[in-house]
Motif scaffolding. Structure first.
Motif, mmCIF file in Angstrom:
data_model
loop_
_atom_site.group_PDB
_atom_site.id
_atom_site.type_symbol
_atom_site.label_atom_id
_atom_site.label_comp_id
_atom_site.label_asym_id
_atom_site.label_seq_id
_atom_site.Cartn_x
_atom_site.Cartn_y
_atom_site.Cartn_z
ATOM 1 N N ILE A 16 -42.347 80.829 30.704
ATOM 2 C CA ILE A 16 -43.584 80.867 29.919
ATOM 3 C C ILE A 16 -44.458 79.668 30.263
ATOM 4 C CG2 ILE A 16 -44.508 80.674 27.575
ATOM 5 C CD1 ILE A 16 -42.048 82.354 26.680
ATOM 6 N N GLY A 17 -43.844 78.491 30.387
ATOM 7 C CA GLY A 17 -44.592 77.304 30.781
ATOM 8 C C GLY A 17 -45.185 77.433 32.175
ATOM 9 N N ASP A 30 -55.956 77.475 29.342
ATOM 10 C CA ASP A 30 -54.699 76.977 28.784
ATOM 11 C C ASP A 30 -54.330 77.865 27.597
ATOM 12 O OD1 ASP A 30 -52.574 75.606 27.702
ATOM 13 O OD2 ASP A 30 -53.545 73.649 27.774
ATOM 14 N N LEU A 31 -53.347 78.728 27.795
ATOM 15 C CA LEU A 31 -52.948 79.678 26.761
ATOM 16 C C LEU A 31 -52.400 78.987 25.523
ATOM 17 C CD1 LEU A 31 -52.618 82.664 25.998
ATOM 18 C CD2 LEU A 31 -50.358 82.595 27.055
ATOM 19 N N VAL A 32 -51.636 77.926 25.709
ATOM 20 C CA VAL A 32 -51.083 77.195 24.560
ATOM 21 C C VAL A 32 -52.206 76.594 23.730
ATOM 22 C CG1 VAL A 32 -49.625 75.259 23.861
ATOM 23 C CG2 VAL A 32 -48.891 76.751 25.721
ATOM 24 N N ASP A 38 -56.176 72.533 20.806
ATOM 25 C CA ASP A 38 -56.093 71.545 21.875
ATOM 26 C C ASP A 38 -55.429 70.275 21.366
ATOM 27 O OD1 ASP A 38 -56.453 70.472 24.379
ATOM 28 O OD2 ASP A 38 -58.450 69.699 23.915
ATOM 29 N N MET A 39 -54.220 70.027 21.824
ATOM 30 C CA MET A 39 -53.405 68.859 21.500
ATOM 31 C C MET A 39 -53.164 68.685 19.996
ATOM 32 S SD MET A 39 -52.262 68.082 24.203
ATOM 33 C CE MET A 39 -51.620 66.535 24.699
ATOM 34 N N THR A 40 -52.952 69.787 19.317
ATOM 35 C CA THR A 40 -52.501 69.735 17.930
ATOM 36 C C THR A 40 -50.996 69.502 17.953
ATOM 37 O OG1 THR A 40 -52.133 72.124 17.864
ATOM 38 C CG2 THR A 40 -54.318 71.325 17.168
ATOM 39 N N TRP A 41 -50.433 69.190 16.794
ATOM 40 C CA TRP A 41 -48.978 68.967 16.754
ATOM 41 C C TRP A 41 -48.196 70.180 17.230
ATOM 42 C CZ3 TRP A 41 -46.515 64.705 17.025
ATOM 43 C CH2 TRP A 41 -47.100 63.534 16.558
ATOM 44 N N PRO A 42 -48.548 71.413 16.800
ATOM 45 C CA PRO A 42 -47.779 72.563 17.325
ATOM 46 C C PRO A 42 -47.884 72.712 18.844
ATOM 47 C CG PRO A 42 -48.984 73.197 15.358
ATOM 48 C CD PRO A 42 -49.460 71.829 15.726
ATOM 49 N N SER A 43 -49.063 72.499 19.408
ATOM 50 C CA SER A 43 -49.193 72.641 20.857
ATOM 51 C C SER A 43 -48.433 71.530 21.581
ATOM 52 C CB SER A 43 -50.664 72.649 21.284
ATOM 53 O OG SER A 43 -51.280 71.399 21.046
ATOM 54 N N ARG A 44 -48.436 70.334 21.036
ATOM 55 C CA ARG A 44 -47.687 69.244 21.659
ATOM 56 C C ARG A 44 -46.192 69.523 21.610
ATOM 57 N NH1 ARG A 44 -49.847 63.557 19.749
ATOM 58 N NH2 ARG A 44 -48.554 62.930 21.498
ATOM 59 N N VAL A 46 -44.828 72.483 21.689
ATOM 60 C CA VAL A 46 -44.581 73.497 22.729
ATOM 61 C C VAL A 46 -44.492 72.826 24.101
ATOM 62 C CG1 VAL A 46 -45.599 75.469 23.956
ATOM 63 C CG2 VAL A 46 -45.566 75.424 21.459
ATOM 64 N N TYR A 47 -45.422 71.917 24.404
ATOM 65 C CA TYR A 47 -45.388 71.228 25.698
ATOM 66 C C TYR A 47 -44.102 70.425 25.868
ATOM 67 C CZ TYR A 47 -50.369 72.351 26.126
ATOM 68 O OH TYR A 47 -51.562 73.001 26.209
#
Length: 70
Positions: A16-17, A30-32, A38-44, A46-47
């Motif tokens: 997926i990554g 950027d799908l995430v 953009d660079m919210t806690w949930p997206s971070r 995931v990264y």
């Protein structure tokens, strides 16, 4: 059969990554970030999880080398 479920989960998350990086490279999309911000806690998170799964799968190189040398 050691931790096969962890291997499968790590592989799926890493794929997926990789797809996300492909979308970024081809379309600058950027799908995430689109789904989670953009660079919210949930997206971070995931990264970080994708990165950890990639590092875990890096350990497979040692396994592959051992299997080939036998």
């Amino acid at each position: 059969m050691r931790m096969k479920w962890l291997d499968i989960i790590a592989l799926v998350v890493t794929i997926i990554g990789a797809v996300n990086w492909g979308l970024i490279g081809l379309f600058r999309f950027d799908l995430v970030a689109f789904l989670l911000g953009d660079m919210t806690w949930p997206s971070r998170i995931v990264y970080v999880v994708v990165g950890l799964c990639g590092l875990y799968l890096f350990s497979f190189f040692g396994k592959i080398c051992r299997d080939d040398s036998v």
